[in-house]
Design an enzyme around this catalytic site. Structure first.
Site: not given
Length: 326
Positions: A129-130, A133, A152
């Site tokens: 997830h990070e 980003h 997101e």
């Protein structure tokens, strides 16, 4: 103080002992939005490795608490696979001239600080997830909190696709079921944030994370995998957007260019509209023909009808099946 290390954005260019005080000089050479600047200081242990992307080596540097160091290093091995997957799918890692890394912090989640994600735990989902980003949120940042789903939603959805490509099938199936269940927990609410004065609304897990991720999943199915990601890469590489700001119409434009389709209705229903559809199905068989009637009910009156293809699986008595898209 001696024994302490500093983690920040960019690359560490100098570490100098000034006699009882150690000075760390970090340098970052890319545009960065203010909420992604970060510094962390503690008695870190450093683990460093590298990953090869299109023939070029990228340093992966991790700043970890000394406790359970070997366990964390083992969990971080997934970073290399994830980086190769996202680099090949989304385009070149945006900060290739510097590095990527993680800094542990005492928080029950993560934060995608540019080139140095801060991490509270070490499962594949949070690492992925990070990392996503770095493209969605860092290379291209939402131009308003109304458009936070651009950050997101993609981070959540690409985390799901990482389970599809890098994990056993049950991991992807679980992600799909859990995300769909969470996306339909409430009958109202849009992916697009209409009230940016409420922090809980901006970072609503149902709408900003799960519903937006599932909408992207539907959009990928509607356009086709290759066309969808062609549009996504075009969006990320747009000179007017990269290392800058984007709004929801910017993504729609690039997906329309790639697919040669008008997506006004899709975005009106699924991004700006509220709620979701449920379906009831009646069917009957006459000789060799199956007659199907499909009814749709909307959970919120803001959308009078969700225009979306529906796959129907028809299974014969002999076990043979086919899927019809209607």
């Amino acid at each position: 103080l001696p024994g302490y290390k500093v983690a920040s954005n960019g690359v560490l260019v100098k570490e100098k002992d000034l006699g009882g005080i150690v000075k760390f000089h970090w340098k970052h050479r890319y545009p960065i939005t203010t909420y992604l600047i970060a510094i962390a200081v503690t008695d870190y242990r450093i683990h460093q490795t590298e990953v090869v992307l299109d023939g070029d080596s990228l340093n992966l540097v991790n700043y970890l608490f000394p406790q359970d160091f070997a366990f964390k290093v083992d969990r971080l091995r997934k970073t290399e696979q994830l980086m190769m997957l996202f680099d090949s799918t989304l385009g070149d890692y945006p900060f290739m001239a510097e590095q990527y890394g993680h800094a542990e912090f005492d928080w029950p989640g993560g934060m995608e600080h540019q080139t140095m994600s801060f991490m509270g735990f070490w499962d594949q989902g949070l690492i992925a997830h990070e990392l996503v980003h770095q493209w969605f949120g860092n290379k291209v940042t939402c131009g308003s909190w109304q458009d936070i789903w651009l950050n997101e939603g993609f981070a959540t959805y690409m985390t799901g696709l990482a389970y599809l490509y890098l994990s056993p099938p049950e991991a992807w199936n679980f992600w799909i079921q859990r995300t769909q269940l969470n996306a339909t927990r409430q009958p109202d609410g849009s992916v697009y944030v209409t009230d940016t004065t409420e922090l809980a609304r901006i970072f609503n897990s149902t709408l900003t994370y799960n519903k937006s991720a599932f909408v992207l999943h539907m959009l990928r199915w509607e356009l086709g995998h290759e066309t969808f990601f062609e549009g996504v890469r075009s969006y990320l590489n747009d000179p007017a957007l990269q290392f800058g700001y984007a709004r929801t119409p910017d993504l729609q434009f690039h997906l329309e260019q790639a697919s040669n389709r008008d997506l006004n209705e899709f975005f009106a229903d699924w991004i700006y509209g509220q709620g979701y559809p449920t379906y009831d199905l009646n069917w009957k068989k006459e000789n060799d023909t199956v007659f199907v009637t499909l009814y749709q009910t909307q959970s919120h009156p803001s959308v009078d009808f969700f225009e979306m293809d529906v796959p129907l699986q028809i299974v014969g008595w002999n076990g043979e099946s086919q899927i019809e898209r209607v």
